[in-house]
Design a protein around this motif. Structure first.
Motif, PDB file in Angstrom:
ATOM      1  N   PRO A   1      -6.599  19.286   2.821  1.00 38.91           N
ATOM      2  CA  PRO A   1      -5.731  18.232   2.317  1.00 38.91           C
ATOM      3  C   PRO A   1      -6.555  17.016   1.880  1.00 38.91           C
ATOM      4  CG  PRO A   1      -5.796  18.143   4.696  1.00 38.91           C
ATOM      5  CD  PRO A   1      -6.621  19.336   4.285  1.00 38.91           C
ATOM      6  N   PHE A   2      -5.902  16.162   1.110  1.00 38.57           N
ATOM      7  CA  PHE A   2      -6.537  14.893   0.783  1.00 38.57           C
ATOM      8  C   PHE A   2      -5.479  13.807   0.736  1.00 38.57           C
ATOM      9  CE2 PHE A   2      -5.593  16.581  -3.454  1.00 38.57           C
ATOM     10  CZ  PHE A   2      -5.195  15.467  -4.188  1.00 38.57           C
ATOM     11  N   PHE A   3      -5.958  12.569   0.837  1.00 42.02           N
ATOM     12  CA  PHE A   3      -5.087  11.406   0.856  1.00 42.02           C
ATOM     13  C   PHE A   3      -5.426  10.515  -0.325  1.00 42.02           C
ATOM     14  CE2 PHE A   3      -5.716  12.840   5.167  1.00 42.02           C
ATOM     15  CZ  PHE A   3      -4.445  12.828   5.715  1.00 42.02           C
ATOM     16  N   VAL A   4      -4.396   9.974  -0.958  1.00 37.85           N
ATOM     17  CA  VAL A   4      -4.572   8.995  -2.029  1.00 37.85           C
ATOM     18  C   VAL A   4      -4.004   7.686  -1.496  1.00 37.85           C
ATOM     19  CG1 VAL A   4      -4.037   8.348  -4.411  1.00 37.85           C
ATOM     20  CG2 VAL A   4      -4.290  10.771  -3.798  1.00 37.85           C
TER      21      VAL A   4
ATOM     22  N   ASP B   1       3.582   7.744   2.876  1.00 37.02           N
ATOM     23  CA  ASP B   1       4.747   7.447   2.031  1.00 37.02           C
ATOM     24  C   ASP B   1       5.300   8.674   1.340  1.00 37.02           C
ATOM     25  OD1 ASP B   1       4.878   4.503   2.363  1.00 37.02           O
ATOM     26  OD2 ASP B   1       2.865   4.625   1.518  1.00 37.02           O
ATOM     27  N   GLN B   2       4.426   9.585   0.966  1.00 35.78           N
ATOM     28  CA  GLN B   2       4.910  10.818   0.337  1.00 35.78           C
ATOM     29  C   GLN B   2       3.922  11.944   0.573  1.00 35.78           C
ATOM     30  OE1 GLN B   2       5.424  10.841  -3.912  1.00 35.78           O
ATOM     31  NE2 GLN B   2       3.405  10.046  -4.339  1.00 35.78           N
ATOM     32  N   THR B   3       4.463  13.151   0.595  1.00 34.42           N
ATOM     33  CA  THR B   3       3.654  14.354   0.749  1.00 34.42           C
ATOM     34  C   THR B   3       3.897  15.228  -0.476  1.00 34.42           C
ATOM     35  OG1 THR B   3       3.859  14.266   3.159  1.00 34.42           O
ATOM     36  CG2 THR B   3       3.193  16.373   2.197  1.00 34.42           C
ATOM     37  N   LEU B   4       2.818  15.609  -1.137  1.00 37.35           N
ATOM     38  CA  LEU B   4       2.919  16.471  -2.309  1.00 37.35           C
ATOM     39  C   LEU B   4       2.270  17.809  -1.999  1.00 37.35           C
ATOM     40  CD1 LEU B   4       1.963  13.991  -5.191  1.00 37.35           C
ATOM     41  CD2 LEU B   4       4.243  14.619  -4.387  1.00 37.35           C
ATOM     42  N   ILE B   5       2.783  18.845  -2.631  1.00 35.17           N
ATOM     43  CA  ILE B   5       2.259  20.185  -2.445  1.00 35.17           C
ATOM     44  C   ILE B   5       1.409  20.573  -3.655  1.00 35.17           C
ATOM     45  CG2 ILE B   5       2.850  22.623  -2.102  1.00 35.17           C
ATOM     46  CD1 ILE B   5       3.660  20.747   0.234  1.00 35.17           C
TER      47      ILE B   5
ATOM     48  N   MET C   1       0.840  -1.179   0.000  1.00 36.08           N
ATOM     49  CA  MET C   1       0.000   0.000   0.000  1.00 36.08           C
ATOM     50  C   MET C   1       0.882   1.238   0.000  1.00 36.08           C
ATOM     51  SD  MET C   1      -2.830   1.393   2.780  1.00 36.08           S
ATOM     52  CE  MET C   1      -2.964  -0.172   3.521  1.00 36.08           C
ATOM     53  N   LYS C   2       0.434   2.243  -0.741  1.00 40.56           N
ATOM     54  CA  LYS C   2       1.141   3.522  -0.790  1.00 40.56           C
ATOM     55  C   LYS C   2       0.151   4.626  -0.444  1.00 40.56           C
ATOM     56  CE  LYS C   2       3.549   6.652  -3.908  1.00 40.56           C
ATOM     57  NZ  LYS C   2       3.831   6.964  -5.295  1.00 40.56           N
ATOM     58  N   ILE C   3       0.547   5.498   0.504  1.00 43.30           N
ATOM     59  CA  ILE C   3      -0.321   6.593   0.933  1.00 43.30           C
ATOM     60  C   ILE C   3       0.356   7.918   0.623  1.00 43.30           C
ATOM     61  CG2 ILE C   3      -1.499   7.699   2.871  1.00 43.30           C
ATOM     62  CD1 ILE C   3      -1.515   4.936   4.257  1.00 43.30           C
ATOM     63  N   THR C   4      -0.368   8.776  -0.095  1.00 44.39           N
ATOM     64  CA  THR C   4       0.127  10.111  -0.436  1.00 44.39           C
ATOM     65  C   THR C   4      -0.762  11.144   0.235  1.00 44.39           C
ATOM     66  OG1 THR C   4       0.909   9.318  -2.586  1.00 44.39           O
ATOM     67  CG2 THR C   4       0.624  11.701  -2.345  1.00 44.39           C
ATOM     68  N   LEU C   5      -0.131  12.100   0.898  1.00 40.02           N
ATOM     69  CA  LEU C   5      -0.825  13.244   1.484  1.00 40.02           C
ATOM     70  C   LEU C   5      -0.604  14.428   0.557  1.00 40.02           C
ATOM     71  CD1 LEU C   5      -2.086  15.085   3.701  1.00 40.02           C
ATOM     72  CD2 LEU C   5       0.173  15.099   4.802  1.00 40.02           C
TER      73      LEU C   5
END
Length: 97
Positions: free
Chosen positions: A63-66, A36-40, A1-5
């Motif tokens: 914010p949202f999470f993928v 796992d990663q945070t994007l702006i 699983m990969k979680i992006t904020l």
């Protein structure tokens, strides 16, 4: 699983208040380790990685999470508490057992 904020940066360059609040909750609850990663999503830059992802998934809130699971479509969460309950809680429970 990969979680992006994905967090938003406003036109004046400041971080969105809700994004900051959610990030503080993640830190306080020891949940950042699962991100796992945070994007702006920088509203001043249409090419920013977070805005690209927001457009891809048609998300207009931050914010949202993928959440990406192998062999499944990505899940989008725009509400921290729902994300924490449905995604993070099972991870924390697995880690504890």
């Amino acid at each position: 699983m990969k979680i992006t904020l994905v967090k938003k940066v406003l036109a004046d360059g400041s971080p969105c208040a809700k994004c900051r609040d959610v990030e503080e909750k993640l830190e306080e609850n020891g949940q950042m380790q699962f991100i796992d990663q945070t994007l702006i999503a920088d509203v001043r830059d249409p090419q920013s990685p977070g805005l690209q992802l927001a457009q891809q998934y048609k998300v207009e809130r931050a914010p949202f999470f993928v959440v990406e699971r192998e062999g499944k479509e990505a899940e989008i969460f725009t509400v921290y508490f729902k994300f924490a309950k449905e995604v993070l809680r099972p991870l924390i429970e697995m880690e504890a057992s």
